[in-house]
Write a protein that holds these residues in place. Structure first.
Motif, mmCIF file in Angstrom:
data_model
loop_
_atom_site.group_PDB
_atom_site.id
_atom_site.type_symbol
_atom_site.label_atom_id
_atom_site.label_comp_id
_atom_site.label_asym_id
_atom_site.label_seq_id
_atom_site.Cartn_x
_atom_site.Cartn_y
_atom_site.Cartn_z
ATOM 1 N N GLU A 198 0.835 -1.191 0.000
ATOM 2 C CA GLU A 198 0.000 0.000 0.000
ATOM 3 C C GLU A 198 0.871 1.242 0.000
ATOM 4 O OE1 GLU A 198 -2.955 0.128 3.055
ATOM 5 O OE2 GLU A 198 -2.942 -2.054 3.237
ATOM 6 N N SER A 199 0.280 2.332 -0.428
ATOM 7 C CA SER A 199 0.951 3.622 -0.370
ATOM 8 C C SER A 199 0.568 4.299 0.950
ATOM 9 C CB SER A 199 0.522 4.499 -1.554
ATOM 10 O OG SER A 199 1.113 5.780 -1.464
ATOM 11 N N VAL A 200 1.555 4.670 1.743
ATOM 12 C CA VAL A 200 1.284 5.306 3.033
ATOM 13 C C VAL A 200 1.995 6.651 3.100
ATOM 14 C CG1 VAL A 200 1.011 3.096 4.210
ATOM 15 C CG2 VAL A 200 3.250 4.189 4.159
ATOM 16 N N ASN A 201 1.428 7.544 3.879
ATOM 17 C CA ASN A 201 2.015 8.874 4.064
ATOM 18 C C ASN A 201 2.717 8.942 5.414
ATOM 19 O OD1 ASN A 201 0.952 9.932 1.607
ATOM 20 N ND2 ASN A 201 -1.040 10.211 2.600
ATOM 21 N N TRP A 202 3.929 9.506 5.400
ATOM 22 C CA TRP A 202 4.697 9.653 6.634
ATOM 23 C C TRP A 202 4.677 11.100 7.070
ATOM 24 C CZ3 TRP A 202 6.411 5.545 9.276
ATOM 25 C CH2 TRP A 202 6.493 4.314 8.588
ATOM 26 N N GLU A 203 4.342 11.317 8.332
ATOM 27 C CA GLU A 203 4.287 12.659 8.893
ATOM 28 C C GLU A 203 5.378 12.822 9.956
ATOM 29 O OE1 GLU A 203 0.418 13.382 10.396
ATOM 30 O OE2 GLU A 203 -0.591 12.999 8.487
ATOM 31 N N THR A 204 5.919 14.035 10.007
ATOM 32 C CA THR A 204 6.978 14.321 10.991
ATOM 33 C C THR A 204 6.479 14.091 12.405
ATOM 34 O OG1 THR A 204 7.900 15.991 9.497
ATOM 35 C CG2 THR A 204 8.598 16.075 11.803
ATOM 36 N N ARG A 205 5.206 14.433 12.647
ATOM 37 C CA ARG A 205 4.650 14.268 13.991
ATOM 38 C C ARG A 205 4.629 12.803 14.413
ATOM 39 N NH1 ARG A 205 -1.427 16.157 15.333
ATOM 40 N NH2 ARG A 205 -1.835 14.257 14.135
ATOM 41 N N GLU A 206 4.368 11.903 13.467
ATOM 42 C CA GLU A 206 4.365 10.473 13.783
ATOM 43 C C GLU A 206 5.739 10.005 14.237
ATOM 44 O OE1 GLU A 206 1.208 8.105 11.035
ATOM 45 O OE2 GLU A 206 2.892 9.027 9.993
ATOM 46 N N ILE A 207 6.762 10.450 13.525
ATOM 47 C CA ILE A 207 8.125 10.044 13.866
ATOM 48 C C ILE A 207 8.521 10.622 15.223
ATOM 49 C CG2 ILE A 207 10.533 10.171 13.157
ATOM 50 C CD1 ILE A 207 9.539 10.327 10.255
ATOM 51 N N ALA A 208 8.139 11.881 15.482
ATOM 52 C CA ALA A 208 8.452 12.505 16.768
ATOM 53 C C ALA A 208 7.733 11.790 17.908
ATOM 54 C CB ALA A 208 8.061 13.977 16.738
ATOM 55 N N THR A 209 6.478 11.391 17.664
ATOM 56 C CA THR A 209 5.714 10.668 18.685
ATOM 57 C C THR A 209 6.349 9.317 18.978
ATOM 58 O OG1 THR A 209 3.659 11.749 17.985
ATOM 59 C CG2 THR A 209 3.444 9.734 19.283
ATOM 60 N N ALA A 210 6.819 8.651 17.924
ATOM 61 C CA ALA A 210 7.487 7.359 18.111
ATOM 62 C C ALA A 210 8.758 7.529 18.940
ATOM 63 C CB ALA A 210 7.812 6.738 16.761
ATOM 64 N N ALA A 211 9.517 8.601 18.677
ATOM 65 C CA ALA A 211 10.739 8.858 19.453
ATOM 66 C C ALA A 211 10.397 9.138 20.911
ATOM 67 C CB ALA A 211 11.501 10.036 18.845
ATOM 68 N N ALA A 212 9.327 9.903 21.142
ATOM 69 C CA ALA A 212 8.890 10.167 22.519
ATOM 70 C C ALA A 212 8.443 8.876 23.188
ATOM 71 C CB ALA A 212 7.743 11.180 22.510
ATOM 72 N N GLY A 213 7.802 8.003 22.412
ATOM 73 C CA GLY A 213 7.387 6.718 22.947
ATOM 74 C C GLY A 213 8.560 5.884 23.415
ATOM 75 N N LEU A 214 9.648 5.922 22.661
ATOM 76 C CA LEU A 214 10.846 5.179 23.062
ATOM 77 C C LEU A 214 11.419 5.733 24.364
ATOM 78 C CD1 LEU A 214 12.692 4.627 19.648
ATOM 79 C CD2 LEU A 214 11.644 2.887 21.112
ATOM 80 N N ALA A 215 11.373 7.051 24.529
ATOM 81 C CA ALA A 215 11.873 7.658 25.764
ATOM 82 C C ALA A 215 11.019 7.233 26.962
ATOM 83 C CB ALA A 215 11.879 9.180 25.623
ATOM 84 N N VAL A 216 9.705 7.252 26.793
ATOM 85 C CA VAL A 216 8.799 6.826 27.869
ATOM 86 C C VAL A 216 8.996 5.344 28.158
ATOM 87 C CG1 VAL A 216 6.380 6.536 28.536
ATOM 88 C CG2 VAL A 216 7.109 8.627 27.378
ATOM 89 N N LEU A 217 9.209 4.559 27.103
ATOM 90 C CA LEU A 217 9.476 3.134 27.255
ATOM 91 C C LEU A 217 10.709 2.898 28.130
ATOM 92 C CD1 LEU A 217 9.107 0.104 26.382
ATOM 93 C CD2 LEU A 217 10.511 0.661 24.394
ATOM 94 N N ALA A 218 11.763 3.660 27.889
ATOM 95 C CA ALA A 218 12.992 3.505 28.673
ATOM 96 C C ALA A 218 12.754 3.824 30.139
ATOM 97 C CB ALA A 218 14.082 4.407 28.096
ATOM 98 N N VAL A 219 12.040 4.914 30.401
ATOM 99 C CA VAL A 219 11.745 5.294 31.790
ATOM 100 C C VAL A 219 10.862 4.235 32.452
ATOM 101 C CG1 VAL A 219 10.596 6.992 33.263
ATOM 102 C CG2 VAL A 219 12.002 7.758 31.341
ATOM 103 N N GLY A 220 9.851 3.763 31.716
ATOM 104 C CA GLY A 220 8.934 2.759 32.266
ATOM 105 C C GLY A 220 9.621 1.453 32.604
#
Length: 357
Positions: A198-220
């Motif tokens: 499929e053709s999907v669109n990538w947004e900067t906000r999605e990538i930033a949210t994923a990076a924030a998720g990794l940070a929260v994951l590390a703390v958790g």
């Protein structure tokens, strides 16, 4: 005072586990988009998206290895893999009984093209209703060949690397071997589970949210390990047992909500098989940090029982799907069989290995 301290750390454990899973969910979204972009089926995608789903266990193993409490990570790795299959299959079975695919109004059925593709792989509404009446949780045939059997191959390799007396335990060389095994598992799932991309669109906000998720994951995950350390110390139990029966159960609990939601949306196979993709990651990628830190097997009897049941669960899963029903799935008695297998595991550990009475 000791009792109060335990409850404080239990609260911290709950916060840490749910924070880790929240972060993992943010990390999972880009992987799901990649799955669609690369044209992977729901079953094959389970092996890929499992990287995100199992990331809390990976993080726990990394933190426990760095803190010198690898027994916690080892307990979580085994304990979560043993309890998750009966827990998720039971949740999926109940979820599939409480909602009919034909009961949704048009607004609820409105979905993206990708979701429609996954939905189209599920049984038709009439078939789904019949399966409900027959007390059957329908699962696609490919779940056994693409996920269950290769996962058993990974477990066999873990047994070869850790059980023999000459090299018993986790060594750095094992880390490289098991990492290659996971890449092979992922590769076969991708090659055997392709469909139109499929053709999907990538947004900067999605990538930033994923990076924030990794940070929260590390703390958790850090908070999860620290909480477990303090709980087992206050209760006077071993770190391995705490990892097996406290932290592992907690780390599995957020997945219940995800399984329930996925199955109720009509994606029964995806909701029921994703646990195998998670397990393959847990027993391979999450194995690596423990092996790099060299973890010995101190209680061989307990280790052996856990490894046997880690193998027994997917064997029962695959066997019940393949032979228990003509249509590939779980009858009500088969779901109960998986639950009873976990009860048997707890009884053996409690009364034979640990001799609690």
């Amino acid at each position: 005072m000791v009792q109060l301290t335990v409850w404080i750390w239990v609260g911290a454990l709950i916060v840490g586990v749910f924070a880790a899973h929240w972060g993992a969910e943010r990390f999972a979204k880009p992987l799901k988009k990649l799955r669609r972009q690369w044209g992977l089926t729901a079953v094959a995608g389970g092996a890929f998206v499992g990287l995100a789903a199992a990331s809390p266990e990976i993080g726990i193993n990394v933190v426990s290895a760095l803190r010198g409490v690898s027994d916690i990570g080892l307990g979580v790795m085994f304990g979560s893999n043993i309890v998750a299959i009966p827990l998720m299959v039971t949740t999926a079975y109940i979820a599939s009984r409480t909602n009919s695919l034909g009961d949704r109004d048009s607004s609820e059925r409105s979905q993206s093209n990708s979701e429609a593709q996954e939905q189209s792989q599920q049984p038709k509404t009439a078939e789904h209703e019949r399966h409900r009446q027959e007390h059957l949780l329908r699962v696609e045939r490919t779940a056994v060949s693409v996920l269950a059997l290769p996962y058993l191959g990974i477990l066999g390799l873990v047994a070869v690397l850790t059980l023999p007396a000459l090299w018993r335990g986790f060594q750095p060389i094992d880390a490289g071997i098991i990492a290659v095994a996971y890449l092979a598992f992922l590769g076969q799932a991708v090659l055997r589970g392709r469909e139109e991309s499929e053709s999907v669109n990538w947004e900067t906000r999605e990538i930033a949210t994923a990076a924030a998720g990794l940070a929260v994951l590390a703390v958790g995950t850090y908070l999860t390990v620290r909480s477990t350390e303090n709980i087992v110390s206050a209760l006077g139990i071993s770190r391995l047992v705490g990892g097996l029966f406290i932290t592992a159960l907690m780390t599995a609990s957020p997945e219940l909500f995800a399984t329930w939601s996925i199955v109720q949306s009509g994606q029964v196979t995806a909701g029921t098989t994703s646990v195998l993709g998670d397990h393959a990651v847990t027993m391979s990628v999450a194995f690596v940090p423990l092996a790099l830190m060299t973890v010995p097997v101190e209680n061989f009897q307990l280790y052996l029982v856990n490894l046997l049941f880690v193998v027994a669960m997917p064997v029962a899963y695959a066997g019940l799907i393949h032979f228990g029903s003509d249509e590939h799935g779980f009858k009500r008695w088969e779901v109960a069989t998986l639950d009873l297998l976990y009860v048997l595991y707890v009884a053996i550990v409690a009364f034979w290995v640990l001799n609690i009475i």
